[in-house]
Scaffold this motif. Structure first.
Motif, PDB file in Angstrom:
ATOM      1  N   SER A 291       0.796  -1.183   0.019  1.00  0.00           N
ATOM      2  CA  SER A 291       0.044   0.012   0.219  1.00  0.00           C
ATOM      3  C   SER A 291       0.788   1.362  -0.017  1.00  0.00           C
ATOM      4  N   ALA A 292       0.432   2.496  -0.536  1.00  0.00           N
ATOM      5  CA  ALA A 292       1.031   3.619  -0.574  1.00  0.00           C
ATOM      6  C   ALA A 292       0.108   4.787  -0.331  1.00  0.00           C
ATOM      7  N   GLU A 293       0.665   6.001   0.309  1.00  0.00           N
ATOM      8  CA  GLU A 293      -0.021   7.285   0.360  1.00  0.00           C
ATOM      9  C   GLU A 293      -0.285   7.672  -1.131  1.00  0.00           C
ATOM     10  N   ASN A 294      -1.375   8.200  -1.566  1.00  0.00           N
ATOM     11  CA  ASN A 294      -1.885   8.643  -2.596  1.00  0.00           C
ATOM     12  C   ASN A 294      -1.076   9.899  -2.961  1.00  0.00           C
ATOM     13  N   SER A 295      -0.310   9.993  -3.938  1.00  0.00           N
ATOM     14  CA  SER A 295       0.387  11.199  -4.327  1.00  0.00           C
ATOM     15  C   SER A 295      -0.300  12.115  -5.577  1.00  0.00           C
ATOM     16  N   GLY A 296      -1.345  11.538  -6.113  1.00  0.00           N
ATOM     17  CA  GLY A 296      -2.264  12.453  -6.999  1.00  0.00           C
ATOM     18  C   GLY A 296      -1.592  11.958  -8.585  1.00  0.00           C
ATOM     19  N   ALA A 297      -0.637  11.148  -8.604  1.00  0.00           N
ATOM     20  CA  ALA A 297      -0.133  10.902  -9.810  1.00  0.00           C
ATOM     21  C   ALA A 297      -0.806   9.591 -10.564  1.00  0.00           C
ATOM     22  N   ASN A 298      -0.586   9.423 -11.814  1.00  0.00           N
ATOM     23  CA  ASN A 298      -1.343   8.155 -11.957  1.00  0.00           C
ATOM     24  C   ASN A 298      -0.927   6.831 -11.393  1.00  0.00           C
ATOM     25  N   LEU A 299      -1.654   5.733 -11.609  1.00  0.00           N
ATOM     26  CA  LEU A 299      -1.702   4.399 -10.823  1.00  0.00           C
ATOM     27  C   LEU A 299      -0.326   4.080 -11.221  1.00  0.00           C
ATOM     28  N   LEU A 300      -0.092   3.767 -12.608  1.00  0.00           N
ATOM     29  CA  LEU A 300       1.257   3.191 -13.032  1.00  0.00           C
ATOM     30  C   LEU A 300       2.406   3.827 -12.346  1.00  0.00           C
ATOM     31  N   GLU A 301       2.412   5.284 -12.246  1.00  0.00           N
ATOM     32  CA  GLU A 301       3.646   5.811 -11.800  1.00  0.00           C
ATOM     33  C   GLU A 301       3.761   5.499 -10.310  1.00  0.00           C
ATOM     34  N   GLN A 302       2.505   5.523  -9.386  1.00  0.00           N
ATOM     35  CA  GLN A 302       2.462   5.328  -8.153  1.00  0.00           C
ATOM     36  C   GLN A 302       2.753   3.796  -7.787  1.00  0.00           C
ATOM     37  N   ALA A 303       2.559   2.979  -8.611  1.00  0.00           N
ATOM     38  CA  ALA A 303       2.681   1.370  -8.539  1.00  0.00           C
ATOM     39  C   ALA A 303       4.439   1.474  -8.669  1.00  0.00           C
ATOM     40  N   GLU A 304       4.995   2.014  -9.722  1.00  0.00           N
ATOM     41  CA  GLU A 304       6.407   1.894  -9.798  1.00  0.00           C
ATOM     42  C   GLU A 304       7.140   2.789  -8.602  1.00  0.00           C
ATOM     43  N   GLU A 305       6.560   3.882  -8.213  1.00  0.00           N
ATOM     44  CA  GLU A 305       7.275   4.318  -6.876  1.00  0.00           C
ATOM     45  C   GLU A 305       7.182   3.358  -5.686  1.00  0.00           C
ATOM     46  N   ALA A 306       6.293   2.448  -5.657  1.00  0.00           N
ATOM     47  CA  ALA A 306       5.979   1.742  -4.575  1.00  0.00           C
ATOM     48  C   ALA A 306       6.976   0.331  -4.734  1.00  0.00           C
ATOM     49  N   GLY A 307       7.508   0.339  -5.909  1.00  0.00           N
ATOM     50  CA  GLY A 307       8.598  -0.749  -6.077  1.00  0.00           C
ATOM     51  C   GLY A 307       8.041  -1.884  -6.933  1.00  0.00           C
ATOM     52  N   LEU A 308       6.753  -1.736  -7.561  1.00  0.00           N
ATOM     53  CA  LEU A 308       6.255  -2.775  -8.444  1.00  0.00           C
ATOM     54  C   LEU A 308       6.646  -2.447  -9.915  1.00  0.00           C
ATOM     55  N   ALA A 309       6.324  -3.575 -10.674  1.00  0.00           N
ATOM     56  CA  ALA A 309       6.866  -3.437 -12.063  1.00  0.00           C
ATOM     57  C   ALA A 309       5.563  -3.843 -13.073  1.00  0.00           C
ATOM     58  N   PRO A 310       4.751  -3.097 -13.127  1.00  0.00           N
ATOM     59  CA  PRO A 310       3.228  -3.573 -13.611  1.00  0.00           C
ATOM     60  C   PRO A 310       3.684  -3.643 -15.147  1.00  0.00           C
ATOM     61  N   GLN A 311       3.032  -4.292 -16.021  1.00  0.00           N
ATOM     62  CA  GLN A 311       2.823  -4.411 -17.326  1.00  0.00           C
ATOM     63  C   GLN A 311       2.345  -3.083 -18.037  1.00  0.00           C
ATOM     64  N   PHE A 312       3.078  -2.591 -19.052  1.00  0.00           N
ATOM     65  CA  PHE A 312       2.616  -1.448 -19.619  1.00  0.00           C
ATOM     66  C   PHE A 312       3.154  -1.372 -20.942  1.00  0.00           C
ATOM     67  N   GLY A 313       2.813  -0.678 -21.875  1.00  0.00           N
ATOM     68  CA  GLY A 313       3.096  -0.496 -23.316  1.00  0.00           C
ATOM     69  C   GLY A 313       3.334   1.030 -23.624  1.00  0.00           C
ATOM     70  N   CYS A 314       2.453   1.699 -24.223  1.00  0.00           N
ATOM     71  CA  CYS A 314       2.606   3.154 -24.677  1.00  0.00           C
ATOM     72  C   CYS A 314       2.651   3.985 -23.670  1.00  0.00           C
ATOM     73  N   ARG A 315       2.114   3.754 -22.451  1.00  0.00           N
ATOM     74  CA  ARG A 315       1.944   4.795 -21.566  1.00  0.00           C
ATOM     75  C   ARG A 315       1.145   6.094 -21.735  1.00  0.00           C
ATOM     76  N   MET A 316       0.198   5.624 -22.878  1.00  0.00           N
ATOM     77  CA  MET A 316      -0.849   6.971 -23.324  1.00  0.00           C
ATOM     78  C   MET A 316      -1.856   6.634 -23.222  1.00  0.00           C
ATOM     79  N   GLY A 317      -2.300   5.634 -22.777  1.00  0.00           N
ATOM     80  CA  GLY A 317      -3.635   5.136 -22.696  1.00  0.00           C
ATOM     81  C   GLY A 317      -4.286   4.527 -24.203  1.00  0.00           C
ATOM     82  N   ILE A 318      -3.252   4.089 -24.918  1.00  0.00           N
ATOM     83  CA  ILE A 318      -3.688   3.672 -26.365  1.00  0.00           C
ATOM     84  C   ILE A 318      -3.602   2.368 -26.473  1.00  0.00           C
ATOM     85  N   CYS A 319      -2.770   1.583 -25.872  1.00  0.00           N
ATOM     86  CA  CYS A 319      -2.563   0.184 -26.226  1.00  0.00           C
ATOM     87  C   CYS A 319      -3.341  -0.735 -25.517  1.00  0.00           C
TER      88      CYS A 319
END
Length: 362
Positions: A291-319
């Motif tokens: 768990s992590a305190e909500n910083s207001g950034a998108n969920l992908l960035e907050q997950a990465e800040e928490a040490g997770l490595a989610p699957q991603f592609g374009c990082r633009m909401g397209i793919c």
């Protein structure tokens, strides 16, 4: 559409390659192969200005998935700034309108706080692959050589706001909109100095040619002046006008035009990941037990800040490569501003910012 295209874009193949998607595999074979995503190879880089905030024009050869653009549109550009991290920003297209698969240019000013702009201007190299969206935006021109009218067109720009306006001018000139039949264009541009002037030599050539385009350049602390504009063109509120530039310039122009329907404006602001009160609460990454305190950034960035490595592609909401299930809470789409509080819904974490407490299956 060829058989190969139909296969690559089919739902069956998409399902077989889930969750990564067919483009993830094609990219590993050849960086310029794509079924739905758009990528581009940098083929040329030209420095337009130097100084504290230099400007460069990059020529991009897109994948065949590029659908082309109309003058005045912009594109989302994603670059890898560090291992496994892609950052995306919007830039106006500066070249004349393109057809599917055709090369085009973006002209970028480097800003101290701009991670993407600094990379493109200072660090990008010919041969580099960057990620793109399709062209977007409605800051477009309805005039063309194929549909001639006697309309007088007015273009107003400031600083790097010149880029979509130059796309208009270049398209009109290329397609034969040359001032005949009483067609004319007035172009008024503001820059800090001659040294900071983007496309300076090209503007000099345009101004010197018999093409129906009148160029007015203003340097220094010269602010937009409605009386000066009226002396140039007459009753400007009755002239189709396109204005792009810093917020201060656009505010002055909008004030001068009042409620005239003839004015179209364009200026970019970074997406607001949160508004007052949104950056509160806790995010629970249920599968990892983190768990992590909500910083207001998108969920992908907050997950990465928490040490997770989610699957991603374009990082633009397209793919849709980063789609996961949100089990509880509310998220805001940072591109559209829309919010959703549905339980157990699929969200794209790269463009979804939590509003208060939120739980997702990561």
């Amino acid at each position: 559409m060829t058989l190969t295209q139909r296969v690559l874009e089919s739902r069956v193949l998409a399902a077989l390659t889930s969750p990564h998607g067919v483009d993830r595999y094609l990219e590993q074979i050849h960086p310029m192969w794509a079924a739905t995503e758009v990528r581009a190879r940098v083929t040329d880089i030209v420095r337009e200005t130097d100084g504290e905030h230099p400007v460069a024009t990059l020529t991009l050869q897109p994948t065949r998935t590029w659908r082309g653009h109309r003058s005045g549109q912009y594109v989302q550009v994603g670059v890898e700034v560090e291992a496994g991290r892609r950052v995306t920003r919007c830039f106006s297209i500066s070249s004349a309108a393109s057809l599917p698969g055709e090369p085009f240019t973006i002209t970028v000013r480097s800003h101290a706080e701009g991670v993407v702009s600094k990379h493109l201007v200072n660090d990008a190299r010919v041969g580099e692959i960057i990620h793109l969206s399709q062209a977007e935006g409605d800051f477009t021109v309805h005039e063309s050589a194929a549909t001639p009218t006697n309309n007088h067109l007015l273009m107003i720009s400031g600083g790097s706001g010149i880029t979509p306006v130059m796309s208009h001018i270049r398209t009109l000139l290329r397609d034969g909109y040359d001032g005949h039949a009483n067609r004319k264009v007035t172009f008024l541009h503001y820059a800090r100095s001659r040294e900071d002037q983007i496309f300076a030599e090209e503007l000099d050539r345009i101004a010197a040619e018999d093409n129906g385009i009148t160029v007015h350049l203003r340097y220094g602390a010269h602010l937009f002046d409605a009386d000066e504009l009226r002396k140039m063109v007459g009753d400007y509120t009755d002239i189709d006008t396109w204005a792009c530039g810093p917020g201060g310039l656009i505010e002055l122009v909008q004030e001068a035009y009042g409620d005239s329907p003839r004015l179209r404006v364009e200026f970019f602001k970074p997406p607001a990941f949160a508004t007052d009160g949104d950056a509160e609460g806790t995010i629970v990454f249920a599968k990892s037990g983190t768990s992590a305190e909500n910083s207001g950034a998108n969920l992908l960035e907050q997950a990465e800040e928490a040490g997770l490595a989610p699957q991603f592609g374009c990082r633009m909401g397209i793919c849709f490569s980063c789609t996961v299930v949100k089990t509880e809470g509310t998220v805001r789409n940072v591109l559209t501003g829309e919010t959703s509080s549905l339980p157990d819904e699929e969200v794209r974490v790269c463009v979804s910012a939590p509003v208060g407490n939120c739980s997702i299956d990561l």
